[in-house]
Write an enzyme that holds these catalytic residues in place. Structure first.
Site, mmCIF file in Angstrom:
data_model
loop_
_atom_site.group_PDB
_atom_site.id
_atom_site.type_symbol
_atom_site.label_atom_id
_atom_site.label_comp_id
_atom_site.label_asym_id
_atom_site.label_seq_id
_atom_site.Cartn_x
_atom_site.Cartn_y
_atom_site.Cartn_z
ATOM 1 N N ARG A 1 0.801 -1.224 0.000
ATOM 2 C CA ARG A 1 0.000 0.000 0.000
ATOM 3 C C ARG A 1 0.834 1.274 0.000
ATOM 4 O O ARG A 1 0.595 2.170 -0.809
ATOM 5 C CB ARG A 1 -0.901 0.073 1.249
ATOM 6 C CG ARG A 1 -2.213 -0.599 1.111
ATOM 7 C CD ARG A 1 -2.599 -1.171 2.435
ATOM 8 N NE ARG A 1 -1.610 -2.181 2.777
ATOM 9 C CZ ARG A 1 -1.689 -3.442 2.344
ATOM 10 N NH1 ARG A 1 -2.686 -3.818 1.623
ATOM 11 N NH2 ARG A 1 -0.746 -4.329 2.615
ATOM 12 N N THR A 2 1.771 1.399 0.910
ATOM 13 C CA THR A 2 2.422 2.703 1.101
ATOM 14 C C THR A 2 3.225 3.069 -0.147
ATOM 15 O O THR A 2 3.093 4.176 -0.678
ATOM 16 C CB THR A 2 3.315 2.674 2.355
ATOM 17 O OG1 THR A 2 2.561 2.125 3.427
ATOM 18 C CG2 THR A 2 3.799 4.051 2.724
ATOM 19 N N LYS B 1 25.523 -3.068 -0.706
ATOM 20 C CA LYS B 1 26.994 -2.944 -0.739
ATOM 21 C C LYS B 1 27.498 -2.142 0.456
ATOM 22 O O LYS B 1 28.685 -1.842 0.556
ATOM 23 C CB LYS B 1 27.431 -2.238 -2.024
ATOM 24 C CG LYS B 1 26.963 -2.899 -3.297
ATOM 25 C CD LYS B 1 27.298 -1.993 -4.495
ATOM 26 C CE LYS B 1 26.424 -2.305 -5.686
ATOM 27 N NZ LYS B 1 26.420 -1.187 -6.651
ATOM 28 N N HIS C 1 4.506 5.787 11.627
ATOM 29 C CA HIS C 1 4.037 5.634 10.242
ATOM 30 C C HIS C 1 3.069 6.788 9.970
ATOM 31 O O HIS C 1 1.857 6.609 9.891
ATOM 32 C CB HIS C 1 3.343 4.281 10.078
ATOM 33 C CG HIS C 1 3.102 3.854 8.661
ATOM 34 N ND1 HIS C 1 3.168 4.710 7.581
ATOM 35 C CD2 HIS C 1 2.791 2.629 8.148
ATOM 36 C CE1 HIS C 1 2.904 4.030 6.473
ATOM 37 N NE2 HIS C 1 2.670 2.763 6.784
ATOM 38 N N ARG D 1 10.991 4.052 3.577
ATOM 39 C CA ARG D 1 10.652 3.063 4.619
ATOM 40 C C ARG D 1 11.918 2.309 4.966
ATOM 41 O O ARG D 1 12.682 1.922 4.075
ATOM 42 C CB ARG D 1 9.590 2.087 4.112
ATOM 43 C CG ARG D 1 9.397 0.933 5.086
ATOM 44 C CD ARG D 1 8.204 0.083 4.763
ATOM 45 N NE ARG D 1 6.967 0.799 5.026
ATOM 46 C CZ ARG D 1 5.758 0.240 4.957
ATOM 47 N NH1 ARG D 1 5.641 -1.029 4.623
ATOM 48 N NH2 ARG D 1 4.675 0.945 5.208
HETATM 49 N N1 CP Z 1 -0.420 -0.021 5.772
HETATM 50 C C1 CP Z 1 0.793 -0.293 5.284
HETATM 51 O O1 CP Z 1 1.788 0.293 5.682
HETATM 52 O O2 CP Z 1 0.814 -1.280 4.329
HETATM 53 P P1 CP Z 1 2.111 -1.719 3.537
HETATM 54 O O3 CP Z 1 3.060 -2.363 4.523
HETATM 55 O O4 CP Z 1 1.623 -2.679 2.490
HETATM 56 O O5 CP Z 1 2.733 -0.480 2.947
#
Ligand code: CP
Length: 306
Positions: free
Chosen positions: A51-52, A80, A129, A101
């Site tokens: 999703r993100t 590396k 998040h 991320r």
């Molecule tokens: N909600 C969320 O962070 O989903 P993903 O891990 O798929 O990005």
């Protein structure tokens, strides 16, 4: 230049502005179709995501921009030994904004210190998040019509669930929000959230173990997955993973207008038999995630659309 590391990087007024913009994007998508022509977003994902990452990419494409990036540490020069600081200095030459991320808490913050472009924390370890929180706030505001005067139950892995930590930080700033924290003893909310966020804000909350005891009083139920990737041993995960399963029987105890949210991915914690219940809002939540990330990109790039 601004970055987004935590929901607290925006004041309540700024958050409301982002949510208003996201609502306008939802209502008038064509108005924004060329707002980011010629701009690029880099998605730098050192940890898996569906999703993100893809919603950031969809958001930039919907705005007329382009995307570049990597979806695992293994396919980048991190394999590396390159640091996030060096990586972001390089990416600053290629893109106008970046979403990162990383499994290490604070890695996007470290990157932002060396960046020449806005950096968005797209999830750092078990910490924060913030763009999931923007998504959650937009979903709650759209479906409930308010962010104040709500009783919210947060259920599941409250220890490692970063979406829960960010959502609590954001919601304590709205009046008369009551929290019911539903988790097994081992997966209770971290002390820093209990003391520094809930305690310092004199926030009303209680901690319970049984979902059945809490569900009748809730306006919102926020389910979360047990975060397998944060456990030190498989045995503990296996013991915890099916602690909560929301099913039709438990939904029968809830208010007729309670809504069910989940940041997804779901494993077993919501039975698929709940998906057709009109109170199940977790797939609508995914759609709101695109609008709110479009609004965030416009805000951080200071693009105004008349
Ligand atoms: N909600 C969320 O962070 O989903 P993903 O891990 O798929 O990005």
């Amino acid at each position: 230049m601004r970055h987004l590391m935590s929901p607290l990087d925006f004041t309540v007024e700024e958050l409301d502005k982002v949510l208003d913009l996201a609502a306008d994007i939802e209502a008038n998508p064509k108005k924004y179709a060329h707002a980011c022509d010629g701009k690029k977003i880099a998605t730098l994902f050192y940890e898996p995501s569906t999703r993100t990452r893809l919603s950031f990419e969809a958001a930039m494409l919907n705005l007329g921009g382009s995307v570049l990036g990597f979806s695992s540490a293994d396919s980048s020069s991190a394999a590396k030994g390159e640091s996030v600081s060096d990586t972001i200095r390089v990416i600053s030459c290629y893109a106008d904004i970046a979403a990162m991320r990383h499994p290490k808490e604070g890695a996007p913050l470290v990157a932002s210190l060396k960046s020449r472009i806005p950096v968005i924390n797209a999830g750092d370890g078990g910490h924060q998040h913030p763009t999931q929180t923007l998504t959650d706030l937009m979903t709650i505001r759209s479906l409930k019509g308010r962010l104040d005067n709500i009783t919210i139950g947060l259920c599941g892995d409250l220890k490692f669930g970063r979406t829960v930590h960010s959502l609590i930080e954001a919601l304590v700033r709205y009046p008369n929000v009551k929290f019911v924290l539903i988790s097994p003893e081992e997966l209770r909310i971290p002390d820093y959230v209990r003391e520094d966020v809930l305690g310092k804000n004199h926030q009303e909350f209680r901690e319970v173990t049984r979902l059945e005891d809490a569900i009748p009083e809730l306006d919102l139920l926020y389910m979360t997955r047990v975060q397998k990737e944060r456990f030190f041993n498989e045995e503990d995960y296996v013991r915890m993973k099916d602690f909560y399963i929301l099913d039709k029987q438990k939904m029968s105890l809830a208010k007729p207008d309670m809504i069910v949210l989940h940041p997804l991915p779901r494993v077993n914690e919501i039975s698929t038999e709940v998906d057709d219940d009109p109170r199940a809002a977790y797939f609508k939540q995914v759609q709101y995630g695109v609008y709110v990330r479009m609004a965030l990109i416009l805000t951080l790039l200071e693009v105004e659309v008349c």
